[in-house]
Design an enzyme around this catalytic site. Structure first.
Site, short mmCIF file in Angstrom:
data_model
loop_
_atom_site.label_atom_id
_atom_site.label_comp_id
_atom_site.label_asym_id
_atom_site.label_seq_id
_atom_site.Cartn_x
_atom_site.Cartn_y
_atom_site.Cartn_z
N TYR A 66 38.03 52.38 31.80
CA TYR A 66 39.11 52.50 32.78
C TYR A 66 38.58 53.09 34.08
O TYR A 66 37.48 53.64 34.13
CB TYR A 66 40.27 53.35 32.23
CG TYR A 66 39.96 54.82 32.09
CD1 TYR A 66 40.26 55.71 33.12
CD2 TYR A 66 39.39 55.34 30.94
CE1 TYR A 66 39.99 57.06 33.00
CE2 TYR A 66 39.12 56.68 30.81
CZ TYR A 66 39.43 57.54 31.85
OH TYR A 66 39.15 58.88 31.73
N CYS A 67 39.37 52.94 35.13
CA CYS A 67 39.03 53.47 36.45
C CYS A 67 40.34 53.90 37.11
O CYS A 67 41.23 54.42 36.44
CB CYS A 67 38.26 52.43 37.26
SG CYS A 67 39.15 50.88 37.52
N ASN A 68 40.48 53.66 38.42
CA ASN A 68 41.73 54.00 39.11
C ASN A 68 42.76 52.89 39.02
O ASN A 68 43.94 53.16 38.84
CB ASN A 68 41.46 54.32 40.59
CG ASN A 68 40.82 55.68 40.76
OD1 ASN A 68 41.16 56.62 40.07
ND2 ASN A 68 39.87 55.78 41.67
#
Length: 104
Positions: A66-68
């Protein structure tokens, strides 16, 4: 008695074996320190190729990246798939993940 033992043994070997699940945060360390999924490991996108084998040695384990917003985690998913990881999921952005989070 012997039949019960065989039945128990058959049940043990028929149960599915679940691989481990790893959460990988591909954002920069500063963002990870502000907030991240509980238990997640921070491996910035640009370091994924070099560091993933240490964090996830078994390529059959489940890896959730995941990231932003999901763009960088999508890139990480592609990289990991190309490296032979078989169960990689793009979990999207941090705000969309319904898991306990740690705030720094």
């Amino acid at each position: 008695m012997f039949k019960k033992g065989l039945l128990a043994l058959a049940l043990v070997f028929s149960l599915p074996v679940f691989a481990a699940e790893h959460w990988i945060d591909v954002r920069v360390p500063e963002q990870y320190q502000q907030e991240h999924v509980q238990g997640a490991i921070n491996i910035p996108l640009k370091e994924v190729k070099e560091r993933i084998a240490t964090a996830v040695p078994d390529k059959n384990d489940t890896v959730k990246v995941y990231c932003n917003a999901g763009r960088q985690s999508g890139q990480a998913k592609e990289i990991l798939s190309e490296m032979g990881y078989t169960h990689v999921e793009n979990a999207g952005g941090l705000k969309d993940i319904a898991m306990p989070k740690v705030k720094g």
